[in-house]
Design a protein around this motif. Structure first.
Motif, PDB file in Angstrom:
ATOM      1  N   VAL A  83       0.726  -0.949  -0.031  1.00  0.00           N
ATOM      2  CA  VAL A  83      -0.086   0.024   0.019  1.00  0.00           C
ATOM      3  C   VAL A  83       1.036   1.162  -0.050  1.00  0.00           C
ATOM      4  O   VAL A  83       2.157   1.171   0.097  1.00  0.00           O
ATOM      5  CB  VAL A  83      -0.902  -0.083   1.388  1.00  0.00           C
ATOM      6  N   GLU A  84       0.038   2.356  -0.158  1.00  0.00           N
ATOM      7  CA  GLU A  84       1.066   3.526  -0.066  1.00  0.00           C
ATOM      8  C   GLU A  84       0.318   4.423   1.200  1.00  0.00           C
ATOM      9  O   GLU A  84      -1.091   4.650   1.112  1.00  0.00           O
ATOM     10  CB  GLU A  84       0.899   4.283  -1.423  1.00  0.00           C
ATOM     11  N   VAL A  85       1.044   5.179   1.962  1.00  0.00           N
ATOM     12  CA  VAL A  85       0.576   5.873   3.242  1.00  0.00           C
ATOM     13  C   VAL A  85       1.668   6.968   3.068  1.00  0.00           C
ATOM     14  O   VAL A  85       2.681   7.098   3.336  1.00  0.00           O
ATOM     15  CB  VAL A  85       0.993   4.885   4.557  1.00  0.00           C
ATOM     16  N   GLU A  86       0.729   8.099   3.087  1.00  0.00           N
ATOM     17  CA  GLU A  86       1.054   9.468   2.942  1.00  0.00           C
ATOM     18  C   GLU A  86       2.330   9.626   1.993  1.00  0.00           C
ATOM     19  O   GLU A  86       3.532  10.170   2.418  1.00  0.00           O
ATOM     20  CB  GLU A  86       1.723   9.876   4.264  1.00  0.00           C
ATOM     21  N   GLY A  87       2.263   9.032   0.774  1.00  0.00           N
ATOM     22  CA  GLY A  87       3.085   9.031  -0.128  1.00  0.00           C
ATOM     23  C   GLY A  87       4.417   8.164  -0.205  1.00  0.00           C
ATOM     24  O   GLY A  87       5.266   7.938  -0.840  1.00  0.00           O
ATOM     25  N   GLU A  88       4.428   7.179   0.917  1.00  0.00           N
ATOM     26  CA  GLU A  88       5.480   6.104   1.544  1.00  0.00           C
ATOM     27  C   GLU A  88       5.032   4.832   0.981  1.00  0.00           C
ATOM     28  O   GLU A  88       3.702   4.496   1.129  1.00  0.00           O
ATOM     29  CB  GLU A  88       5.965   6.433   2.569  1.00  0.00           C
ATOM     30  N   ASP A  89       5.718   3.803   0.635  1.00  0.00           N
ATOM     31  CA  ASP A  89       5.382   2.611   0.337  1.00  0.00           C
ATOM     32  C   ASP A  89       5.415   1.866   1.577  1.00  0.00           C
ATOM     33  O   ASP A  89       6.098   2.207   2.463  1.00  0.00           O
ATOM     34  CB  ASP A  89       6.415   1.965  -0.561  1.00  0.00           C
ATOM     35  N   ALA A  90       4.386   0.969   1.862  1.00  0.00           N
ATOM     36  CA  ALA A  90       3.933   0.395   3.061  1.00  0.00           C
ATOM     37  C   ALA A  90       3.493  -0.844   2.897  1.00  0.00           C
ATOM     38  O   ALA A  90       3.096  -1.299   1.697  1.00  0.00           O
ATOM     39  CB  ALA A  90       3.316   1.184   3.944  1.00  0.00           C
ATOM     40  N   PHE A  91       3.365  -1.664   4.015  1.00  0.00           N
ATOM     41  CA  PHE A  91       2.867  -3.106   3.705  1.00  0.00           C
ATOM     42  C   PHE A  91       1.739  -3.234   4.832  1.00  0.00           C
ATOM     43  O   PHE A  91       1.926  -3.185   5.856  1.00  0.00           O
ATOM     44  CB  PHE A  91       3.799  -4.194   3.871  1.00  0.00           C
ATOM     45  N   ALA A  92       0.443  -3.534   4.355  1.00  0.00           N
ATOM     46  CA  ALA A  92      -0.691  -3.517   5.096  1.00  0.00           C
ATOM     47  C   ALA A  92      -0.944  -4.932   5.527  1.00  0.00           C
ATOM     48  O   ALA A  92      -0.743  -5.949   4.506  1.00  0.00           O
ATOM     49  CB  ALA A  92      -1.905  -3.197   4.558  1.00  0.00           C
ATOM     50  N   ILE A  93      -1.315  -5.343   6.863  1.00  0.00           N
ATOM     51  CA  ILE A  93      -1.598  -6.605   7.188  1.00  0.00           C
ATOM     52  C   ILE A  93      -3.132  -6.663   7.198  1.00  0.00           C
ATOM     53  O   ILE A  93      -3.513  -6.052   8.110  1.00  0.00           O
ATOM     54  CB  ILE A  93      -0.799  -7.108   8.447  1.00  0.00           C
ATOM     55  N   HIS A  94      -3.595  -7.763   6.798  1.00  0.00           N
ATOM     56  CA  HIS A  94      -4.999  -8.045   6.576  1.00  0.00           C
ATOM     57  C   HIS A  94      -5.430  -9.312   6.969  1.00  0.00           C
ATOM     58  O   HIS A  94      -4.835 -10.512   6.912  1.00  0.00           O
ATOM     59  CB  HIS A  94      -5.622  -7.869   5.278  1.00  0.00           C
ATOM     60  N   ALA A  95      -6.802  -9.288   7.948  1.00  0.00           N
ATOM     61  CA  ALA A  95      -7.040 -10.529   8.388  1.00  0.00           C
ATOM     62  C   ALA A  95      -7.696 -11.454   7.211  1.00  0.00           C
ATOM     63  O   ALA A  95      -7.738 -10.892   6.052  1.00  0.00           O
ATOM     64  CB  ALA A  95      -8.287 -10.506   9.266  1.00  0.00           C
ATOM     65  N   ALA A  96      -7.983 -12.587   7.293  1.00  0.00           N
ATOM     66  CA  ALA A  96      -8.666 -13.541   6.186  1.00  0.00           C
ATOM     67  C   ALA A  96      -9.484 -12.971   5.518  1.00  0.00           C
ATOM     68  O   ALA A  96      -9.993 -13.046   4.624  1.00  0.00           O
ATOM     69  CB  ALA A  96      -8.805 -14.885   6.375  1.00  0.00           C
ATOM     70  N   ASP A  97     -10.429 -12.204   6.299  1.00  0.00           N
ATOM     71  CA  ASP A  97     -11.953 -11.745   5.893  1.00  0.00           C
ATOM     72  C   ASP A  97     -11.627 -10.187   5.021  1.00  0.00           C
ATOM     73  O   ASP A  97     -12.499  -9.677   4.609  1.00  0.00           O
ATOM     74  CB  ASP A  97     -12.997 -11.488   7.066  1.00  0.00           C
ATOM     75  N   GLY A  98     -10.348  -9.641   5.161  1.00  0.00           N
ATOM     76  CA  GLY A  98     -10.170  -8.505   4.504  1.00  0.00           C
ATOM     77  C   GLY A  98      -9.826  -7.244   5.510  1.00  0.00           C
ATOM     78  O   GLY A  98      -9.476  -6.324   5.092  1.00  0.00           O
ATOM     79  N   THR A  99     -10.195  -7.617   6.782  1.00  0.00           N
ATOM     80  CA  THR A  99     -10.116  -6.594   7.831  1.00  0.00           C
ATOM     81  C   THR A  99      -8.581  -6.198   8.133  1.00  0.00           C
ATOM     82  O   THR A  99      -7.610  -6.973   8.364  1.00  0.00           O
ATOM     83  CB  THR A  99     -10.633  -7.124   9.176  1.00  0.00           C
ATOM     84  N   PRO A 100      -8.214  -4.838   7.803  1.00  0.00           N
ATOM     85  CA  PRO A 100      -7.088  -4.284   8.291  1.00  0.00           C
ATOM     86  C   PRO A 100      -6.558  -4.209   9.414  1.00  0.00           C
ATOM     87  O   PRO A 100      -7.251  -4.284  10.491  1.00  0.00           O
ATOM     88  CB  PRO A 100      -7.128  -2.854   7.511  1.00  0.00           C
TER      89      PRO A 100
END
Length: 75
Positions: free
Chosen positions: A33-50
């Motif tokens: 993902v991108e957060v405030e213009g920076e590359d990042a990595f979001a962790i999501h639960a199996a149902d898609g919940t961030p």
């Protein structure tokens, strides 16, 4: 061509709907993902919940493992 003996060496790929069926308490996936213009990595639960955002993929994987969850590839 994939031979029957080679199937053991292929990492399983799981769809989003299959992840939902596995249970959100035990399985997590990582999405770039991108957060405030920076590359990042979001962790999501199996149902898609961030659940969390980290600066790099290795930290995301370690966070999943520390919470006794299984990281799975997403296609």
């Amino acid at each position: 061509m994939l031979l029957q003996n080679d199937a053991v060496n292929v990492a399983p790929v799981i769809s989003t709907s299959e992840l939902r069926g596995l249970g959100m308490e035990s399985v997590a996936y990582i999405r770039e993902v991108e957060v405030e213009g920076e590359d990042a990595f979001a962790i999501h639960a199996a149902d898609g919940t961030p659940m969390a955002v980290t600066e790099d993929r290795e930290t995301a994987i370690n966070a999943i493992l520390q919470h006794e969850m299984m990281p799975v590839p997403l296609h």
